[in-house]
Design a protein around this motif. Structure first.
Motif, PDB file in Angstrom:
ATOM      1  N   VAL A 287       0.835  -1.205   0.000  1.00  0.00           N
ATOM      2  CA  VAL A 287       0.000   0.000   0.000  1.00  0.00           C
ATOM      3  C   VAL A 287       0.866   1.249   0.000  1.00  0.00           C
ATOM      4  O   VAL A 287       0.680   2.168  -0.812  1.00  0.00           O
ATOM      5  N   LEU A 288       1.842   1.311   0.906  1.00  0.00           N
ATOM      6  CA  LEU A 288       2.659   2.511   1.027  1.00  0.00           C
ATOM      7  C   LEU A 288       3.540   2.711  -0.201  1.00  0.00           C
ATOM      8  O   LEU A 288       3.711   3.841  -0.677  1.00  0.00           O
ATOM      9  N   ALA A 289       4.090   1.636  -0.729  1.00  0.00           N
ATOM     10  CA  ALA A 289       4.934   1.749  -1.927  1.00  0.00           C
ATOM     11  C   ALA A 289       4.113   2.225  -3.116  1.00  0.00           C
ATOM     12  O   ALA A 289       4.558   3.074  -3.895  1.00  0.00           O
ATOM     13  N   CYS A 290       2.901   1.703  -3.258  1.00  0.00           N
ATOM     14  CA  CYS A 290       2.048   2.107  -4.372  1.00  0.00           C
ATOM     15  C   CYS A 290       1.603   3.556  -4.207  1.00  0.00           C
ATOM     16  O   CYS A 290       1.560   4.316  -5.187  1.00  0.00           O
ATOM     17  N   MET A 291       1.278   3.961  -2.988  1.00  0.00           N
ATOM     18  CA  MET A 291       0.900   5.351  -2.745  1.00  0.00           C
ATOM     19  C   MET A 291       2.035   6.295  -3.130  1.00  0.00           C
ATOM     20  O   MET A 291       1.804   7.323  -3.795  1.00  0.00           O
ATOM     21  N   ALA A 292       3.250   5.960  -2.728  1.00  0.00           N
ATOM     22  CA  ALA A 292       4.401   6.799  -3.066  1.00  0.00           C
ATOM     23  C   ALA A 292       4.619   6.834  -4.572  1.00  0.00           C
ATOM     24  O   ALA A 292       4.924   7.888  -5.147  1.00  0.00           O
ATOM     25  N   TYR A 293       4.468   5.689  -5.224  1.00  0.00           N
ATOM     26  CA  TYR A 293       4.588   5.621  -6.685  1.00  0.00           C
ATOM     27  C   TYR A 293       3.577   6.548  -7.356  1.00  0.00           C
ATOM     28  O   TYR A 293       3.909   7.296  -8.286  1.00  0.00           O
ATOM     29  N   VAL A 294       2.347   6.528  -6.864  1.00  0.00           N
ATOM     30  CA  VAL A 294       1.298   7.386  -7.416  1.00  0.00           C
ATOM     31  C   VAL A 294       1.611   8.853  -7.143  1.00  0.00           C
ATOM     32  O   VAL A 294       1.534   9.712  -8.039  1.00  0.00           O
ATOM     33  N   ASP A 295       1.983   9.171  -5.900  1.00  0.00           N
ATOM     34  CA  ASP A 295       2.248  10.556  -5.535  1.00  0.00           C
ATOM     35  C   ASP A 295       3.447  11.152  -6.268  1.00  0.00           C
ATOM     36  O   ASP A 295       3.525  12.371  -6.458  1.00  0.00           O
ATOM     37  N   LEU A 296       4.385  10.307  -6.683  1.00  0.00           N
ATOM     38  CA  LEU A 296       5.599  10.795  -7.350  1.00  0.00           C
ATOM     39  C   LEU A 296       5.473  10.841  -8.872  1.00  0.00           C
ATOM     40  O   LEU A 296       6.454  11.129  -9.563  1.00  0.00           O
ATOM     41  N   ASN A 297       4.282  10.582  -9.393  1.00  0.00           N
ATOM     42  CA  ASN A 297       4.084  10.600 -10.845  1.00  0.00           C
ATOM     43  C   ASN A 297       4.573  11.876 -11.519  1.00  0.00           C
ATOM     44  O   ASN A 297       5.306  11.815 -12.510  1.00  0.00           O
ATOM     45  N   PRO A 298       4.189  13.058 -11.039  1.00  0.00           N
ATOM     46  CA  PRO A 298       4.630  14.288 -11.712  1.00  0.00           C
ATOM     47  C   PRO A 298       6.143  14.487 -11.679  1.00  0.00           C
ATOM     48  O   PRO A 298       6.714  15.040 -12.621  1.00  0.00           O
ATOM     49  N   ILE A 299       6.794  14.047 -10.595  1.00  0.00           N
ATOM     50  CA  ILE A 299       8.247  14.193 -10.506  1.00  0.00           C
ATOM     51  C   ILE A 299       8.938  13.241 -11.468  1.00  0.00           C
ATOM     52  O   ILE A 299       9.895  13.608 -12.159  1.00  0.00           O
ATOM     53  N   ARG A 300       8.448  11.997 -11.543  1.00  0.00           N
ATOM     54  CA  ARG A 300       9.039  11.054 -12.499  1.00  0.00           C
ATOM     55  C   ARG A 300       8.881  11.548 -13.930  1.00  0.00           C
ATOM     56  O   ARG A 300       9.752  11.343 -14.771  1.00  0.00           O
ATOM     57  N   ALA A 301       7.750  12.206 -14.201  1.00  0.00           N
ATOM     58  CA  ALA A 301       7.500  12.730 -15.549  1.00  0.00           C
ATOM     59  C   ALA A 301       8.232  14.044 -15.794  1.00  0.00           C
ATOM     60  O   ALA A 301       8.110  14.616 -16.881  1.00  0.00           O
ATOM     61  N   GLN A 302       8.977  14.517 -14.788  1.00  0.00           N
ATOM     62  CA  GLN A 302       9.759  15.751 -14.879  1.00  0.00           C
ATOM     63  C   GLN A 302       8.885  16.967 -15.172  1.00  0.00           C
ATOM     64  O   GLN A 302       9.286  17.898 -15.875  1.00  0.00           O
ATOM     65  N   LEU A 303       7.690  16.946 -14.611  1.00  0.00           N
ATOM     66  CA  LEU A 303       6.777  18.066 -14.770  1.00  0.00           C
ATOM     67  C   LEU A 303       6.967  19.098 -13.665  1.00  0.00           C
ATOM     68  O   LEU A 303       6.698  20.283 -13.865  1.00  0.00           O
ATOM     69  N   VAL A 304       7.415  18.639 -12.501  1.00  0.00           N
ATOM     70  CA  VAL A 304       7.647  19.516 -11.358  1.00  0.00           C
ATOM     71  C   VAL A 304       8.906  19.060 -10.641  1.00  0.00           C
ATOM     72  O   VAL A 304       9.431  17.974 -10.886  1.00  0.00           O
ATOM     73  N   ASP A 305       9.371  19.914  -9.731  1.00  0.00           N
ATOM     74  CA  ASP A 305      10.593  19.592  -8.987  1.00  0.00           C
ATOM     75  C   ASP A 305      10.315  19.031  -7.602  1.00  0.00           C
ATOM     76  O   ASP A 305      11.128  18.294  -7.054  1.00  0.00           O
ATOM     77  N   THR A 306       9.172  19.378  -7.031  1.00  0.00           N
ATOM     78  CA  THR A 306       8.869  18.964  -5.664  1.00  0.00           C
ATOM     79  C   THR A 306       7.438  18.461  -5.557  1.00  0.00           C
ATOM     80  O   THR A 306       6.569  18.861  -6.355  1.00  0.00           O
ATOM     81  N   PRO A 307       7.148  17.626  -4.561  1.00  0.00           N
ATOM     82  CA  PRO A 307       5.778  17.115  -4.381  1.00  0.00           C
ATOM     83  C   PRO A 307       4.747  18.212  -4.175  1.00  0.00           C
ATOM     84  O   PRO A 307       3.617  18.108  -4.667  1.00  0.00           O
ATOM     85  N   GLU A 308       5.120  19.285  -3.457  1.00  0.00           N
ATOM     86  CA  GLU A 308       4.142  20.340  -3.197  1.00  0.00           C
ATOM     87  C   GLU A 308       3.746  21.114  -4.455  1.00  0.00           C
ATOM     88  O   GLU A 308       2.729  21.813  -4.471  1.00  0.00           O
ATOM     89  N   GLN A 309       4.518  20.974  -5.531  1.00  0.00           N
ATOM     90  CA  GLN A 309       4.175  21.614  -6.795  1.00  0.00           C
ATOM     91  C   GLN A 309       3.293  20.721  -7.672  1.00  0.00           C
ATOM     92  O   GLN A 309       2.867  21.148  -8.752  1.00  0.00           O
ATOM     93  N   SER A 310       3.031  19.526  -7.220  1.00  0.00           N
ATOM     94  CA  SER A 310       2.309  18.535  -8.029  1.00  0.00           C
ATOM     95  C   SER A 310       0.803  18.757  -7.955  1.00  0.00           C
ATOM     96  O   SER A 310       0.129  18.272  -7.042  1.00  0.00           O
ATOM     97  N   ASP A 311       0.275  19.493  -8.920  1.00  0.00           N
ATOM     98  CA  ASP A 311      -1.160  19.781  -8.934  1.00  0.00           C
ATOM     99  C   ASP A 311      -1.965  18.515  -9.192  1.00  0.00           C
ATOM    100  O   ASP A 311      -1.519  17.605  -9.890  1.00  0.00           O
ATOM    101  N   HIS A 312      -3.159  18.490  -8.617  1.00  0.00           N
ATOM    102  CA  HIS A 312      -4.113  17.394  -8.815  1.00  0.00           C
ATOM    103  C   HIS A 312      -3.535  16.055  -8.355  1.00  0.00           C
ATOM    104  O   HIS A 312      -3.674  15.032  -9.021  1.00  0.00           O
TER     105      HIS A 312
END
Length: 325
Positions: free
Chosen positions: A177-202
């Motif tokens: 559960v925790l690994a999958c949640m982190a994987y989901v939450d880090l989607n924008p960073i992996r896609a190089q759309l943002v630099d930090t989690p707090e910048q990850s809209d939606h």
């Protein structure tokens, strides 16, 4: 061939499921569409808003989500206990927020007298609705279909918006559960759309960070209970602060594209989860590639497959990526 959804859901083994939907042809129909030259980023807000509307109606909690330009990730928790505690009238009140029901259910919900010969039919309808209100397939249907209709109406066209059925996988233990949640939450960073989690809209991580700054937790997301020793059915038995720190550490390493270090608290959390550091980085960057079915230890995977009469060998190989020996 795709398997029936009922052969992939076993609440007896876990209430947690990771679901993913992609738009047709993997086009950017919720972002910058290179084919039309238009930007459809506002549709991501549609998805997020409807997701929370449904969370308030269904007996299903949202643990994590990320609405991307061409796909959607959600980690859901089925709360059967809540559905079973609802009175018959409460079931109908929830269902009628989404569907009209019929004349009989409307009459009962409004407190009108139901004739004796109508009681069995009423109970049958209530039982069906109660079941659907804790059903992931119905939840995703109520999420995806309205978005597709709204997008097609905006584009003045018809046809598919989502690429076939949504994909789902069972998360069989707290580490999964925790690994999958982190994987989901880090989607924008992996896609190089943002630099930090707090910048990850939606995303759920942005909502959790904003709430944490106020000393709160988001009302629409499954909370972290912070209790490591007792079974807490209504939340995630980890510290929210520890989770946010772990995601932030991991995001920095992913963003820098090089080996890095994590904090002492994050290292302790990974130790508790029995996940080696290198495995954790692989999980949070390649979870979707590593696992195409249920996720958990070999024993949990065996139990899950037995309950659903699946062949374990299709999924057993992926276990080696998860826990240390």
């Amino acid at each position: 061939m795709p398997r029936p959804r009922r052969t992939q859901i076993s609440v007896e083994d876990t209430p947690y499921y990771h679901c993913c939907s992609r738009v047709v042809r993997r086009a950017f129909l919720c972002g910058d569409d290179v084919y039309s030259g238009k930007n459809y980023g506002h549709r991501r807000a549609w998805v997020e808003s409807l997701l929370f509307e449904l969370e308030a109606v269904f007996a299903i909690d949202v643990a994590a989500f990320a609405v991307m330009s061409n796909h959607l990730h959600v980690v859901l928790r089925v709360d059967i206990d809540s559905a079973n505690r609802w009175t018959d009238r409460e079931v109908l009140e929830h269902w009628h927020k989404l569907f009209k029901g019929d004349e009989l259910t409307q009459k009962f919900a409004q407190g009108e007298l139901v004739e004796a010969h109508e009681v069995n039919r009423l109970w049958h309808s209530i039982a069906i609705y109660r079941s659907r209100l804790c059903d992931i397939s119905w939840f995703m249907r109520c999420l995806n279909e309205p978005i597709a209709r709204q997008a097609n109406q905006e584009d003045n066209c018809a046809g598919r918006f989502w690429e076939g059925r949504f994909k789902s996988q069972a998360l069989l233990d707290e580490a999964a559960v925790l690994a999958c949640m982190a994987y989901v939450d880090l989607n924008p960073i992996r896609a190089q759309l943002v630099d930090t989690p707090e910048q990850s809209d939606h995303t759920s991580i942005q909502l959790r960070i904003r709430a944490a700054l106020k000393g709160e937790q988001p009302k629409n997301l499954l909370p972290f209970t912070g209790n490591e020793h007792e079974n807490q059915p209504n939340g995630i038995a980890f510290s929210l602060t520890d989770y946010l720190e772990l995601v932030d550490n991991t995001g920095r390493i992913i963003r820098n594209d090089k080996r890095g270090s994590i904090s002492e608290n994050s290292a302790k959390l990974l130790t508790r989860l029995n996940i080696p550091y290198d495995n954790w980085l692989k999980l949070t960057t390649e979870f979707g590639k590593l696992f195409h079915g249920p996720v958990g230890t070999l024993q949990e995977l065996t139990d899950y497959c037995e309950h659903l009469e699946k062949r374990r060998r299709h999924f057993a190989a992926s276990c080696q990526h998860f826990h240390s020996n």
